[in-house]
Write an enzyme that holds these catalytic residues in place. Structure first.
Site, PDB file in Angstrom:
ATOM      1  N   ASP A 193       0.834  -1.190   0.000  1.00  0.00           N
ATOM      2  CA  ASP A 193       0.000   0.000   0.000  1.00  0.00           C
ATOM      3  C   ASP A 193       0.874   1.246   0.000  1.00  0.00           C
ATOM      4  O   ASP A 193       2.075   1.190   0.298  1.00  0.00           O
ATOM      5  CB  ASP A 193      -0.894   0.033   1.246  1.00  0.00           C
ATOM      6  CG  ASP A 193      -2.123  -0.847   1.084  1.00  0.00           C
ATOM      7  OD1 ASP A 193      -2.396  -1.274  -0.043  1.00  0.00           O
ATOM      8  OD2 ASP A 193      -2.793  -1.099   2.091  1.00  0.00           O
ATOM      9  N   LYS A 215      -0.793   2.219  -7.379  1.00  0.00           N
ATOM     10  CA  LYS A 215      -0.781   2.595  -8.787  1.00  0.00           C
ATOM     11  C   LYS A 215      -1.684   1.723  -9.647  1.00  0.00           C
ATOM     12  O   LYS A 215      -1.705   1.862 -10.869  1.00  0.00           O
ATOM     13  CB  LYS A 215       0.662   2.538  -9.316  1.00  0.00           C
ATOM     14  CG  LYS A 215       1.580   3.580  -8.689  1.00  0.00           C
ATOM     15  CD  LYS A 215       2.965   3.544  -9.305  1.00  0.00           C
ATOM     16  CE  LYS A 215       3.863   4.626  -8.690  1.00  0.00           C
ATOM     17  NZ  LYS A 215       5.230   4.610  -9.277  1.00  0.00           N
TER      18      LYS A 215
END
Length: 407
Positions: A193, A215
């Site tokens: 994360d 992403k």
């Protein structure tokens, strides 16, 4: 010295003495499965808890030579040389190895400095210098944790095809658990994360595949589906996958969804709890979430949905009526609506409130305010931030040197 690993499972070990040294030695003996007999007129509270739970047998008296009968090992943990010598003599007569806490030269066995890393136990003897042994042990522990001392054939060995949900803590890389760091060092794939401690990622072995979950495209739901797919696919391909999360995997971390996805695919999962920011951030700002005579309860809620949104599962009016501590995660954006709701349903405007931004990192900021004024003060803060509301905010004095902002 002749190094040796003792298999003590089910075998009697005598510990003489009930003080601090015995408190340190007994847990390791119990972890090895030893049948521990402890002889001492008195015990520390820690040893008393073991005796009360039936994990050790305690004889509340002084040592007798016959206590050594049937024992495989003796640990002498008393600071009286005459009493220790009596134990040593009884053990010597019965050809039982004896460790002496007070005099290593009079002992027939030494306790090494030990570190454990999964199935690996490293024991270091420093030739009689305990500081040297501890220093080398610590260096070995760091090498094992980082993977530097593990051959390329070891990482992921018995863990291939498994997933570990690991909590990375609030931001400081040293606040990850020992087990979490060990598993990270064994990972073939790490799915991370955006809030995980960045220095932990810098320590990964060069061949580790790092997937930046922040992403992954699509919206939140689709992104989570993609994370689940990556975790499952990599594990089914034979990799050991660590899903590294900030804080704790199950505190607003969607760890449960990932475990369900793995279970559906037949992938075994290990869960390693992490230090949650809901407790750590206030603590690092000098705010205990509970305090005797001030707060007997604390409630942790997510503030990512405003109180008037039909999708909100939080009973904000009920929280307003409570007297305990309220900790709000992901609530900075909706803090004006949250504060207004709490005020409308009974919380006083003078109730102490605080904001802790990026706790445990070099960018940590702390602001103390009141529920009536905290909304305006929050404009200068950015996520990730934890909001604390309750009398505990001011219960401790300001720590020397603490950078605390006032509205």
């Amino acid at each position: 010295m002749y190094p040796l690993g003792l298999r003590l499972d089910g075998r009697r070990v005598l510990v003489v003495g009930g003080g601090a040294v015995a408190s340190r030695r007994v847990p390791a003996l119990l972890a090895a499965g030893a049948d521990v007999l402890l002889v001492s007129p008195e015990l520390t509270p820690a040893l008393q808890s073991h005796a009360d739970a039936g994990r050790i047998r305690w004889e509340p008296r002084r040592f007798r030579p016959a206590d050594v009968d049937g024992c495989w090992l003796v640990q002498t943990a008393v600071d009286d040389p005459a009493a220790a010598a009596e134990v040593t003599a009884a053990a010597e007569e019965r050809r039982v190895f004896c460790v002496r806490a007070d005099d290593r030269d009079a002992a027939t066995a030494w306790t090494p400095a030990v570190t454990r890393h999964g199935a690996v136990t490293a024991a270091v003897l420093g030739g009689g210098d305990p500081r040297l042994a501890a220093a080398v042990r610590d260096a070995v522990a760091d090498g094992l944790a980082s993977g530097a001392l593990l051959p390329e054939t070891v990482p992921g060995h018995a863990l291939r095809g498994r997933v570990a949900l690991v909590g990375g803590g609030p931001g400081d890389p040293e606040l990850i658990t020992v087990k979490g760091r060990r598993l990270l060092g064994l990972a073939d794939v790490v799915v991370a994360d955006r809030l995980v401690p960045g220095l932990l990622l810098d320590e990964l072995r060069p061949e580790v595949e790092l997937v930046d979950a922040a992403k992954i495209p699509y919206g939140p739901a689709r992104a989570q589906e993609e994370i689940n797919r990556i975790i499952v696919d990599r594990a089914l391909a034979g990799a050991f996958v660590v899903r590294l999360k900030g804080g704790d995997p199950y505190v607003f971390g969607r760890g449960g969804e990932e475990l369900i996805a793995c279970a559906a695919a037949g992938v075994p999962v290990d869960v390693v709890p992490g230090v949650t920011s809901s407790i750590a951030a206030p603590a690092l700002a000098g705010i205990p979430v509970t305090h005797r005579g001030v707060a007997h309860e604390f409630t942790v809620v997510s503030g990512h949905i405003p109180p008037d949104d039909p999708a909100s599962l939080v009973d904000w009016p009920a929280l307003a009526r409570m007297r305990g501590t309220l900790v709000i995660l992901m609530g900075l954006k909706n803090l004006p609506a949250i504060a207004a709701t709490l005020l409308d349903h009974g919380r006083g405007p003078a109730t102490p409130a605080a904001i802790v931004q990026e706790a445990s990192t070099g960018a940590q900021r702390v602001l103390r305010s009141t529920l009536g004024a905290v909304t305006e003060a929050a404009l200068a803060f950015r996520p990730p931030a934890v909001v604390v509301i309750g009398e505990v905010v001011g219960v401790l004095e300001k720590k020397p040197g603490e950078d605390v902002e006032e509205p």
